[in-house]
Scaffold this motif. Structure first.
Motif, short mmCIF file in Angstrom:
data_model
loop_
_atom_site.label_atom_id
_atom_site.label_comp_id
_atom_site.label_asym_id
_atom_site.label_seq_id
_atom_site.Cartn_x
_atom_site.Cartn_y
_atom_site.Cartn_z
N ARG A 31 -22.46 7.13 45.51
CA ARG A 31 -22.58 7.39 46.94
C ARG A 31 -23.29 8.50 47.40
O ARG A 31 -22.86 9.63 46.98
CB ARG A 31 -20.82 7.70 47.36
N GLY A 32 -24.08 8.11 48.30
CA GLY A 32 -25.15 9.20 49.00
C GLY A 32 -26.32 9.61 48.10
O GLY A 32 -26.95 10.41 48.39
N TRP B 139 -34.02 9.89 42.76
CA TRP B 139 -34.74 9.67 41.33
C TRP B 139 -33.49 9.31 40.09
O TRP B 139 -33.67 8.37 39.35
CB TRP B 139 -35.83 10.33 40.93
N PRO B 140 -32.62 10.40 39.86
CA PRO B 140 -31.96 10.32 38.70
C PRO B 140 -30.76 8.98 38.96
O PRO B 140 -30.74 8.16 37.88
CB PRO B 140 -30.82 11.41 38.73
N CYS B 141 -30.26 8.93 40.05
CA CYS B 141 -29.70 7.53 40.20
C CYS B 141 -30.23 6.24 39.87
O CYS B 141 -29.92 5.26 39.47
CB CYS B 141 -29.05 7.54 41.60
N ARG B 142 -31.77 6.12 40.33
CA ARG B 142 -32.44 4.95 40.47
C ARG B 142 -32.71 4.58 38.88
O ARG B 142 -32.91 3.59 38.59
CB ARG B 142 -33.63 4.93 41.29
N HIS B 143 -33.08 5.73 38.22
CA HIS B 143 -33.57 5.98 36.99
C HIS B 143 -32.05 5.24 36.08
O HIS B 143 -32.45 4.42 35.08
CB HIS B 143 -33.93 7.10 36.30
N ILE C 197 -28.70 11.23 62.81
CA ILE C 197 -28.05 12.37 63.72
C ILE C 197 -26.71 12.17 63.89
O ILE C 197 -25.84 13.21 63.69
CB ILE C 197 -28.87 12.70 64.89
N HIS C 198 -26.26 11.08 64.07
CA HIS C 198 -24.78 10.76 64.50
C HIS C 198 -24.07 11.01 63.12
O HIS C 198 -23.05 11.94 62.98
CB HIS C 198 -24.57 9.46 64.86
N GLN C 199 -24.56 10.49 61.94
CA GLN C 199 -23.79 10.94 60.86
C GLN C 199 -23.82 12.24 60.35
O GLN C 199 -22.62 12.57 59.94
CB GLN C 199 -24.70 9.97 59.76
#
Length: 349
Positions: A26-27, A32-36, A316-318
Motif C-alpha cells: 500500500r502506497g 523499486w523494492p516493491c516492483r522488484h 494535492i487533495h490526498q
C-alpha cells in the motif's frame, strides 16, 4: 497472565504471507523494492516462507534519513521489501494479543483511536474533573529520547509475559537485535519499523498498568511517549511526578525530559493543555500556531510542485485531506480557508 503458543505456525502459511504482502505494498507500488519483489511474487513469497520455516531469515538492513516535520528526527527504515512483509505478518498475529489488554486511554498506533480521539478524551476528562472538584491541574510529561532508550532485554522480557511460542520469540528477538543505537549496544528500536510501533506500546503499557491499576489515577491519557494526568490537587501531581520518575528509572530505564511539569489549566482564558497538536481547555480547543505554520509551509511546497506540473489536484487533495480533518478538530477551518483563498494554486498556461 495467559500466554499464547502456536503463533509461528499462523505466521508462516502462504496465505498469511500473501496477506502481509498486500498490506506492505500500500502506497509503495511504484517503489523499486516493491516492483522488484513483484517480478516473481510467488517465488519470493515461497523463498521467504522457507527462510522462516528453517530459521534462516535475517533482517537485511536499515537506511536512515531525516524528517523535519513536526521536528527534526532521524528515521531508520528497512531497506528490503521482504522485511516489510515479515513485519506485517508478525503484526497480524501478535497485535491482537496485546490489543485485548491495553488500557482504553492509550491512543497511539491503535485502530479506532489516534490523536483526535485522545484530544477528545483529554477534554472530556478536564470537564469531569472541573465539574466534580472545581479545580483542575495537569501533569504533562514525555519520555526523553524514547525510541533510542528502549532496552532490548526489558522488551524481550515483556514479550515473554504474553508469548510462550519459542519459534516466534526467536524471530522477534532477531528483529529486536537487528538494530541498536550507535554507541549503546542492546538499546533502541528503529522508528521506521512497523513492529516498533507495537513494541513501543508494549514497553509503556507497563507504565499504563502501573498508573491505572496500582496508583488508580482516574484521568490519565497517553499518546506514545507523551502522557497526561489530571487532578484537582497540585501537590498530589507533584508527588506523582516524583514517584513516576523513580518508577520509570527503576523498571524501564527511562527518564522524563525537562519539559515535564505540573500546572493549573484555566477554565476559559489563560493556559491550556498543549497536547496532540492542540491547545485544549475544558470547553474549547484551538490548533497550535506551530501546526498552522506547518500547514502553510506544506501548501507553499505543493504550490511550487503544482506550478512545475509535478503534481495535480488529486494529489494535492490526498495530501491535505488528513490535515484538514486535524484543523477541523481544532476550530481552525476558517483560518485554513482564508489562507487558501489568499494564496490560490496557480500554473502558467
Amino acid at each position: 497472565m495467559k500466554t499464547y503458543n502456536g503463533l509461528f505456525e499462523q505466521l508462516i502459511t502462504f496465505d498469511a504471507l500473501y496477506a502481509a504482502y498486500l498490506k506492505s505494498r500500500r502506497g509503495k507500488r511504484r517503489s523499486w523494492p516493491c516492483r522488484h519483489f513483484e517480478r516473481d511474487l510467488e517465488g519470493n513469497l515461497i523463498a521467504l516462507q522457507n527462510d522462516l520455516i528453517w530459521a534462516r531469515y535475517r533482517v537485511d538492513g536499515y537506511r536512515s534519513f531525516l524528517v523535519h516535520e513536526p521536528k527534526t528526527r532521524r528515521i531508520t527504515a528497512l531497506t528490503e521489501f521482504r522485511d516489510r512483509v515479515v513485519q506485517h505478518a508478525i503484526m497480524a498475529v501478535i497485535e491482537p494479543l496485546w490489543e485485548r489488554s491495553f488500557i482504553s486511554h492509550s491512543y497511539a498506533c491503535r485502530a479506532g483511536r489516534g490523536a483526535h480521539a485522545g484530544a477528545d478524551y483529554a477534554q472530556a476528562a478536564m470537564r469531569e474533573c472541573l465539574r466534580k472538584h472545581g479545580a483542575l491541574y495537569a501533569l504533562k510529561a514525555d519520555v526523553r529520547k524514547y525510541f533510542p532508550s528502549v532496552r532490548h532485554a526489558a522488551l524481550k522480557g515483556l514479550l515473554r509475559r504474553k508469548i510462550s511460542d519459542e519459534r516466534m520469540l526467536i524471530l522477534l528477538d532477531s528483529i529486536i537485535d537487528s538494530y541498536s543505537e550507535p554507541g549503546t549496544p542492546a538499546t533502541g528500536i528503529p522508528i521506521g519499523n512497523l513492529t516498533s510501533q507495537l513494541f513501543a506500546n508494549i514497553y509503556l503499557d507497563a507504565l499504563d498498568q502501573h498508573v491505572k491499576c496500582r496508583l488508580r489515577q482516574r484521568w490519565y491519557v497517553r499518546y506514545m511517549d507523551d502522557f497526561v494526568v489530571l487532578h484537582h490537587d497540585k501537590q498530589h501531581l507533584q508527588s506523582l511526578r516524583i514517584s513516576l520518575e523513580i518508577w520509570l528509572g527503576q523498571n524501564l530505564q527511562l527518564e522524563l525530559n525537562h519539559k515535564t511539569g505540573v500546572f493549573p489549566i484555566a477554565t476559559h482564558n489563560g493556559r491550556g493543555l498543549d497536547f496532540l497538536g492542540y491547545h485544549i481547555w475544558p470547553h474549547k480547543r484551538r490548533l497550535r500556531k506551530a501546526s498552522l505554520n506547518r500547514f502553510k509551509r506544506r501548501v507553499r511546497r505543493l504550490q511550487r510542485q503544482y506550478a512545475a506540473r509535478r503534481i495535480g489536484f488529486p494529489g494535492i487533495h490526498q495530501q491535505l485531506t488528513s490535515w484538514m480533518a486535524h484543523a477541523r478538530h481544532g476550530d481552525a477551518t476558517p483560518a485554513v480557508a482564508r489562507y487558501l483563498e489568499q494564496h490560490p494554486f496557480r500554473r502558467e498556461s
